[in-house]
Design a protein around this motif. Structure first.
Motif, PDB file in Angstrom:
ATOM      1  N   VAL A   1      -8.831  -3.838   6.561  1.00 46.45           N
ATOM      2  CA  VAL A   1      -8.425  -2.422   6.513  1.00 46.45           C
ATOM      3  C   VAL A   1      -7.085  -2.210   7.211  1.00 46.45           C
ATOM      4  CG1 VAL A   1     -10.642  -1.277   6.128  1.00 46.45           C
ATOM      5  CG2 VAL A   1      -9.588  -1.438   8.412  1.00 46.45           C
TER       6      VAL A   1
ATOM      7  N   THR B   1      -5.818  -3.496   0.935  1.00 46.63           N
ATOM      8  CA  THR B   1      -6.989  -3.508   1.490  1.00 46.63           C
ATOM      9  C   THR B   1      -8.073  -4.289   0.320  1.00 46.63           C
ATOM     10  OG1 THR B   1      -6.932  -1.536   2.655  1.00 46.63           O
ATOM     11  CG2 THR B   1      -9.083  -2.497   2.606  1.00 46.63           C
TER      12      THR B   1
ATOM     13  N   SER C   1       1.067  -5.783   2.187  1.00 46.21           N
ATOM     14  CA  SER C   1       0.198  -6.602   2.691  1.00 46.21           C
ATOM     15  C   SER C   1       0.442  -7.996   3.102  1.00 46.21           C
ATOM     16  CB  SER C   1      -1.319  -6.445   2.080  1.00 46.21           C
ATOM     17  OG  SER C   1      -2.171  -7.113   2.764  1.00 46.21           O
TER      18      SER C   1
END
Length: 445
Positions: A165, A308, A361
Motif C-alpha cells: 500500500v 497497490t 509506482s
C-alpha cells in the motif's frame, strides 16, 4: 545510534541489529515505536489537504474576485511550496535530520496550513495556507515513503501489506481531499472551516504520537553479552536516521526514466484536476462542489488502486492512460454538458488514473531500488519533485488555455505527447515498465 557499552569501535552494534530485525532479545516482541501508522496518516493527511480546495475553487474565486487564471496562480503557490519542501530534504544541512523528525515537521506544517485556511480570511492568507501546505507535502513525501516500510519491517507488522500500500499512499490522500470537500462541504454536512480543523486535528494527533514514540525509552534487556540499553528515538537505529547525502557525495539517485515516469503519471492526474470543473459545467453552468469533488477524486483513487493492486502490470500503464484520455476526448467532444458526457469523462478519468498509478509506482520503486540506502530519501525527493512538476504544469497551462482552446483539442495533443513518452519509456533497455524487471513489489521499497 544506541551503542552497547564496551563495544569495539567499528564493530556492528548488536542492539541496532536486533532492532532492525524488529525484535528484542529474550522477549521476541516487536520494538516500541515500530508502528508505521502515524507516518502513513501524515502522508495521507497532508496530501488530502493539498487537494481539498479543488471542488471549492469556484467559491474561492467568487469570494476573492479572481478568475481561472487567478486560481491557477494559487495552485502554483502550492506547487512552489511542495518543490521547496522536497528540496529541503535534499540539502546537506538536512543530512542528519532524523527521518521521524522530518515527518513530525511535515505534520505540523500541514496542521498550521489547515488552521490558516480555516480561520484567517483573505486572499493573502489563503495563499499562505497553500504555501505551508505545499511545504508539508514536500517534506512528508520525501521522508514517509521509506520510513513507513522500514518501520513495518523493523516491527515485523504486516510487512507485505505495507509494502503493497505504501506506493499508493500519496494518491490515496490526493483522492480523499476533493472527495471529502465535495461530500462533506458540498452537501452542507460541515462548513469549510470544520473540514480544515478536522484535518489539522488528525495531523496534530499523528505528530504527537510520533514525537511520543521517539521520546519513550526502551527498558534494558539482559542477554548473554550483558545488559544492553537503547532508545527508540531518532538515533535508535539507522532506520530512524539515514543521511540524505554525505558531505563529499553528490547524490545521483533518481535516473531520468524514473523522473520522467513520475512526472508523466502526475501530469495525467493534474490534467484531470484542471479539466474537471470546466468539463462538468459544459462551459455554461456552475457544477456542484459534490459532483466536482467526486469526479476529481476518481483519477487519484484509481491511481492508488493501480499503484497497490496492479503495480506488477507495468505494460498496462500507458495503454490504460491513452485509452482513458481517448475516451475523455470523445465524451467531451461528442456529448458536452450532458449526463452521457459526464459518465464518459468519469470512466475515462478512472482508466487513465489507474495507468498513472501503475506508472508512478514503478517509477518510485525503480528510483528507490537503484539508490544506495543512505540516499533513498534523496531518491524519493527526486521522484516526487518530478511528480509535482508534472502535476503543476497541466493545471497552470490549462487554466490559461481553456478560455481560447477547445478542451478536446488539448486532450488529443496531450495524448499524442504521452504516447511518445510511453514508447520511449517502455522500449528502452532495462525499462522498469517491463513486467520481468520487477517481479516483486517488496523489492522496490
Amino acid at each position: 545510534m544506541g551503542v552497547r557499552r564496551g563495544a569495539q569501535p567499528g564493530a556492528p552494534d548488536r542492539v541496532t541489529a536486533i532492532e532492525e530485525r524488529g525484535v528484542r532479545p529474550a522477549t521476541g516482541r516487536p520494538v516500541r515505536g515500530s508502528s508505521p501508522v502515524p507516518a502513513a496518516v501524515v502522508t495521507v493527511g497532508t496530501m488530502a489537504l493539498a487537494t481539498v480546495p479543488t471542488p471549492l475553487y469556484p467559491v474561492y474565486a467568487r469570494t476573492f474576485g479572481i478568475d481561472e487564471t487567478g486560481t491557477t496562480v494559487l495552485f502554483a503557490v502550492f506547487a512552489l511550496g511542495a518543490v521547496a519542501g522536497l528540496s529541503i530534504v535534499r540539502t546537506r544541512r538536512c543530512a542528519h535530520w532524523a527521518v521521524r523528525d522530518r515527518i513530525v515537521t511535515a505534520a505540523l506544517l500541514g496542521a498550521a496550513a489547515a488552521v490558516v485556511l480555516a480561520v484567517v480570511p483573505g486572499l493573502v492568507a489563503f495563499a499562505l495556507g497553500r504555501l505551508l501546505s505545499g511545504l508539508g507535502v514536500g517534506i512528508a513525501a520525501a521522508s514517509a515513503v521509506t520510513f513507513v516500510t522500514d518501520r513495518a519491517r523493523a516491527g515485523g507488522r504486516n510487512v507485505r501489506f505495507w509494502d503493497a500500500v505504501t506506493p499508493g499512499l500519496a494518491m490515496t490522500g490526493l483522492s480523499l481531499g476533493p472527495a471529502a470537500a465535495g461530500l462533506v462541504v458540498g452537501t452542507g454536512a460541515l462548513p469549510r472551516w470544520g473540514l480544515y480543523v478536522a484535518i489539522a486535528t488528525v495531523l496534530m494527533t499523528s505528530a504527537a504520537l510520533l514525537a511520543h514514540r521517539a521520546s519513550r525509552p526502551v527498558a534494558p534487556q539482559a542477554t548473554n553479552d550483558g545488559p544492553q540499553a537503547t532508545n527508540d528515538g531518532p538515533q535508535a537505529t539507522n532506520i530512524e536516521q539515514q543521511p540524505a547525502a554525505g558531505p563529499d557525495v553528490r547524490p545521483r539517485t533518481a535516473r531520468w526514466p524514473d523522473r520522467l515516469g513520475a512526472c508523466t503519471a502526475f501530469a495525467v492526474t493534474g490534467c484531470f484536476g484542471a479539466l474537471t470543473p470546466h468539463l462538468l459545467s459544459g462551459g455554461h453552468h456552475q457544477p456542484s462542489a459534490t459532483a466536482v469533488g467526486v469526479v476529481a477524486a476518481l483519477p487519484f483513487l484509481a491511481g492508488a488502486i493501480g499503484a497497490t493492486v496492479l503495480a506488477g502490470r507495468g505494460r498496462w500503464a500507458f495503454p490504460l492512460v491513452v485509452t482513458g484520455l481517448v475516451l475523455v476526448a470523445v465524451a467531451t467532444r461528442a456529448f458536452p454538458g450532458t449526463v452521457l458526457g459526464t459518465v464518459g469523462f468519469a470512466v475515462g478519468a478512472a482508466i487513465a488514473g489507474a495507468g498513472a498509478g501503475i506508472l508512478f509506482s514503478r517509477s518510485l520503486g525503480s528510483a528507490l531500488r537503484n539508490a544506495p540506502p543512505e540516499h533513498r530519501a534523496v531518491a524519493a525527493s527526486d521522484t516526487f519533485t518530478s511528480a509535482y512538476v508534472g502535476l503543476a504544469v497541466p493545471v497552470v497551462a490549462l487554466g490559461t488555455l481553456l478560455g481560447v482552446v477547445q478542451p478536446s483539442v488539448v486532450i488529443v495533443a496531450f495524448t499524442a505527447v504521452l504516447a511518445v513518452v510511453g514508447t520511449v519509456l517502455t522500449l528502452r533497455p532495462g525499462s522498469h515498465l517491463r513486467d520481468a524487471a520487477v517481479r516483486q513489489r517488496t523489492s522496490a521499497l
